[in-house]
Scaffold this active site. Structure first.
Site, PDB file in Angstrom:
ATOM      1  N   HIS A 201       0.805  -1.227   0.000  1.00 38.63           N
ATOM      2  CA  HIS A 201       0.000   0.000   0.000  1.00 38.63           C
ATOM      3  C   HIS A 201       0.834   1.271   0.000  1.00 38.63           C
ATOM      4  O   HIS A 201       0.380   2.307  -0.493  1.00 38.63           O
ATOM      5  CB  HIS A 201      -1.035  -0.039   1.119  1.00 38.63           C
ATOM      6  CG  HIS A 201      -2.185  -0.930   0.755  1.00 38.63           C
ATOM      7  ND1 HIS A 201      -2.315  -2.204   1.234  1.00 38.63           N
ATOM      8  CD2 HIS A 201      -3.205  -0.750  -0.133  1.00 38.63           C
ATOM      9  CE1 HIS A 201      -3.384  -2.771   0.685  1.00 38.63           C
ATOM     10  NE2 HIS A 201      -3.936  -1.909  -0.148  1.00 38.63           N
ATOM     11  N   GLU A 443     -10.938 -11.162  -5.115  1.00 37.56           N
ATOM     12  CA  GLU A 443      -9.516 -11.080  -4.785  1.00 37.56           C
ATOM     13  C   GLU A 443      -9.068 -12.263  -3.933  1.00 37.56           C
ATOM     14  O   GLU A 443      -7.924 -12.341  -3.526  1.00 37.56           O
ATOM     15  CB  GLU A 443      -9.182  -9.747  -4.121  1.00 37.56           C
ATOM     16  CG  GLU A 443     -10.102  -9.322  -3.009  1.00 37.56           C
ATOM     17  CD  GLU A 443      -9.780  -7.923  -2.468  1.00 37.56           C
ATOM     18  OE1 GLU A 443      -8.730  -7.366  -2.802  1.00 37.56           O
ATOM     19  OE2 GLU A 443     -10.591  -7.413  -1.690  1.00 37.56           O
ATOM     20  N   ASP A 467      -4.404  -8.585  -4.346  1.00 34.15           N
ATOM     21  CA  ASP A 467      -4.563  -9.677  -3.380  1.00 34.15           C
ATOM     22  C   ASP A 467      -4.725 -11.016  -4.081  1.00 34.15           C
ATOM     23  O   ASP A 467      -4.182 -12.020  -3.620  1.00 34.15           O
ATOM     24  CB  ASP A 467      -5.768  -9.404  -2.477  1.00 34.15           C
ATOM     25  CG  ASP A 467      -5.417  -8.418  -1.384  1.00 34.15           C
ATOM     26  OD1 ASP A 467      -4.366  -8.614  -0.747  1.00 34.15           O
ATOM     27  OD2 ASP A 467      -6.160  -7.444  -1.191  1.00 34.15           O
ATOM     28  N   CYS A 514      -9.590  -3.514 -10.748  1.00 31.00           N
ATOM     29  CA  CYS A 514      -9.016  -2.351 -10.062  1.00 31.00           C
ATOM     30  C   CYS A 514      -7.669  -2.675  -9.433  1.00 31.00           C
ATOM     31  O   CYS A 514      -7.035  -1.810  -8.844  1.00 31.00           O
ATOM     32  CB  CYS A 514      -9.987  -1.825  -9.014  1.00 31.00           C
ATOM     33  SG  CYS A 514     -10.394  -3.045  -7.768  1.00 31.00           S
TER      34      CYS A 514
HETATM   35  C1  PEP Z   1      -6.517  -5.476  -4.859  1.00 26.55           C
HETATM   36  O1  PEP Z   1      -6.321  -6.280  -3.944  1.00 26.55           O
HETATM   37  O2  PEP Z   1      -6.235  -5.687  -6.049  1.00 26.55           O
HETATM   38  C2  PEP Z   1      -7.087  -4.145  -4.552  1.00 26.55           C
HETATM   39  C3  PEP Z   1      -7.397  -3.307  -5.515  1.00 26.55           C
HETATM   40  O3  PEP Z   1      -7.252  -3.809  -3.252  1.00 26.55           O
HETATM   41  P1  PEP Z   1      -6.065  -3.315  -2.296  1.00 26.55           P
HETATM   42  O4  PEP Z   1      -4.845  -3.077  -3.134  1.00 26.55           O
HETATM   43  O5  PEP Z   1      -6.524  -2.073  -1.622  1.00 26.55           O
HETATM   44  O6  PEP Z   1      -5.900  -4.469  -1.361  1.00 26.55           O
HETATM   45 MG    MG Z   2      -7.254  -6.008  -2.058  1.00 24.85          MG
END
Ligand code: PEP
Ligand code: MG
Length: 590
Positions: A201, A443, A467, A514
């Site tokens: 993140h 995910e 994920d 996403c």
């Molecule tokens: C993902 O896991 O691809 C996602 C978009 O969520 P995050 O990166 O916030 O876990």
């Molecule tokens: Mg995620």
């Protein structure tokens, strides 16, 4: 276009993981680790007065810093996020705390740092023992303030950032998302960390700050000092410490060339993301902060495919109220109207450790108490969020997205709470779109395999590859030691994505993506070819992805996807796509 390197000459060269594109050239600022080390050795009697003075000076300095932080955080990310600093100011005004510390320096002959540390530790453990949530939260405040004052007594330069006039390249062993959002993004021109991967993140935040970043540089912090001159290339993961003049000149030129390419790319921002044979791909953006909504249209996005609401919750001690959240969501929704905004409900836990939600320490946080699991077990947190999002839906095109769904029963429980939130709003006579679209993130591999069932219960699917890839390949997304195994072009991942899209489409359900794979130019053709409906990427990546879409023939992309799915290794897939792209997109860098 390939930009070839000259001979690179620098005192030290590091090669890590490129996580946010662009080139930063400047001075390093090394952030010390978050854990402070304190000498427990007694001081001499004749040192007492000097230590007391040091302590008072540190308190005065930290108070000034808190006042500055309060003002600048309010300005940057809103009043609610700034409350933490007000609480810290109140703690430092407590006369008993000050008296106890001075007494301990005088009578126990402790250094100022050790005296203050031990007294706060004592207060903190008393508070942590109570069963009242409020007091347990104050224990977290005490820990933060303890760290800050001790660092100041010890002359730690962490607060250099506040007095920084120009901008610096931040170098750290690790950066937690909460550390990252505390930094003023206008004073930062890059990030380099020893640890972390492309989809951790903090890497995602670097992209949302729109600064170049590299992670996984392993021993960088052992070799670098603050003020060293550094070049950071976020396109290939290179970090050079104290480069020679020829190398500097080369990178200045490379940066100019990249700026030109980017300028060229933004010229297509108002053109549709349509393939040569007329297939429209919805191209949207991922955002972390409300104020990023501005960038989405400017970079050519048409909608928000993922608003990570998590950052409204992080780096504060209390929870954002329904009203506060509603105001933030509404701002984004109105800015984007009539384009859609997909707001994802809270997804903390994993590597996002909030101070305001109690998560016991876990051995596997990514497999533990996170995302929808927290929301379902703590409806007093979830319901206000659902109500805030629903209320925002009266002001534009809002869709609701649930993270980390791993079973149908979780989805049913979520829908029940959504109905409860709607009922409460009806009773309160507050407006909302009762037909709001709801979506599940795919995910977790288990969810991926039951996409057909999930699709019957939702209006849309959004694939979270960050994920999904970590769970499928058993590779921690933030661990640089195994980052070489983390690859969204792994044949198993490609097969899984094909299955998800076709299972959803068979039920007539729309599928977006996403996860960061959506912004990987090497994956674009494959995803188009697999008939993805939407790609949602970091705003800065929008122009490049749009350019690829616009130069692609859908029928050809379908053949490329089919071929890519026949390979058995990542290397084969990459080689095949790279060759094709290099021929086709001579002016982009792959
Ligand atoms: C993902 O896991 O691809 C996602 C978009 O969520 P995050 O990166 O916030 O876990
Ligand atoms: Mg995620």
């Amino acid at each position: 276009m390939k930009i070839k390197a000259n001979k690179i000459n620098a005192e030290y060269s590091f090669y890590g993981i490129p996580v946010s594109p662009g080139i930063a050239i400047g001075k390093a600022f090394v952030l010390e680790g978050v854990h402070v080390k304190i000498s427990r050795k007694n001081i001499q009697q004749d040192e007492v007065e000097a230590e007391i003075e040091k302590f008072h000076d540190a308190i005065a300095t930290v108070k000034k810093q808190l006042a500055t932080d309060l003002v600048s955080t309010k300005r940057r990310i809103g009043k609610s996020n700034a409350q933490i600093f007000e609480t810290h100011q109140l703690i430092l005004d407590d006369p008993m705390l000050l008296e106890d510390t001075v007494r301990s320096i005088r009578l126990d002959l402790r250094s100022a740092a050790f005296a203050f540390y031990s007294i706060l530790e004592r207060y903190q453990s008393q508070l942590a023992l109570t069963d009242q949530e409020y007091f347990r939260e104050r224990a977290v405040d005490l820990r933060d303030i303890r760290r800050r004052v001790v660092r100041c007594i010890q002359g730690d330069k962490t607060d250099f950032l506040r007095s920084l006039k120009g901008s610096a390249i931040i170098v750290a062993h690790d950066l937690a998302p909460s550390d990252t959002i505390a930094l003023d993004r206008h004073k930062i021109s890059g990030f380099a960390t020893d640890v972390g991967g492309r989809t951790s993140h903090s890497a995602i935040l670097a992209r949302s700050f729109r600064v170049p970043a590299c992670s996984g540089l392993r021993y960088l912090t052992k070799y670098i000092k603050s003020d060293d001159r550094i070049i950071l290339d976020g396109n290939d993961g290179t970090v050079l410490i104290n480069p020679d003049n020829a190398t500097l000149e080369f990178y200045h030129k490379k940066r100019e060339q990249l700026d030109k390419i980017n300028l060229e790319l933004t010229k297509i921002k108002n053109l549709p993301a349509r393939t040569l044979d007329g297939k429209d791909i919805e191209l949207a953006a991922n955002i972390e902060f409300t104020d990023e909504a501005e960038n989405v249209m400017a970079y050519g996005g048409r909608g928000i495919g993922l608003f990570r609401s998590d950052y409204l919750y992080i780096a504060r001690n209390d929870l954002p109220s329904e009203e506060e959240q509603f105001i933030e969501y509404k701002k984004v929704v109105e800015k984007l109207n009539p384009h859609p905004v997909i707001i994802r409900t809270l997804d903390v836990g994993g590597d996002k450790d909030p101070q305001n939600i109690h998560i016991e320490s876990e051995s596997n946080p990514f497999l533990g108490y996170r995302a929808i699991r927290i929301s379902l077990q703590e409806p007093e947190i979830f319901l206000p969020q659902l109500k805030a999002i629903l209320r925002a839906s009266a002001f534009g095109h809002v869709k609701l997205l649930f993270p980390m769904i791993s079973s149908m029963s979780e989805l049913f429980d979520t829908k029940k709470l959504l109905e409860q939130a709607k009922d409460e709003l009806r009773e309160e006579k507050k407006a909302f779109n009762s037909k709001i679209d709801i979506g599940a993130m795919i995910e977790v591999p288990a969810a991926a395999l039951i996409t057909d069932k999930i699709s019957e219960e939702v209006d849309f699917i959004s694939i979270g590859t960050n994920d999904l890839v970590q769970y499928m390949l058993a590779v921690d997304r933030g661990n640089e030691r195994v980052a070489y195994l983390y690859n969204d072009l792994h044949p198993a991942v490609l097969r899984m994505i094909k299955n998800i899209i076709s299972a959803a489409h068979q039920k007539g359900t729309w599928v977006g993506m996403c996860g960061e794979m959506a912004g990987n130019p090497l994956a674009t053709l494959i995803l188009i070819g697999l008939s993805i409906d939407e790609l949602s990427v970091s705003p800065m990546l929008l122009p490049e992805i749009k350019k690829i879409i616009r130069a692609t023939d859908f029928k050809e992309a379908a053949k490329i996807a089919e071929k890519a799915l026949t390979f058995s290794t990542v290397a084969e897939v990459e080689k095949f796509i790279q060759r094709y792209m290099q021929r086709k997109f001579k002016d982009l860098i792959f």
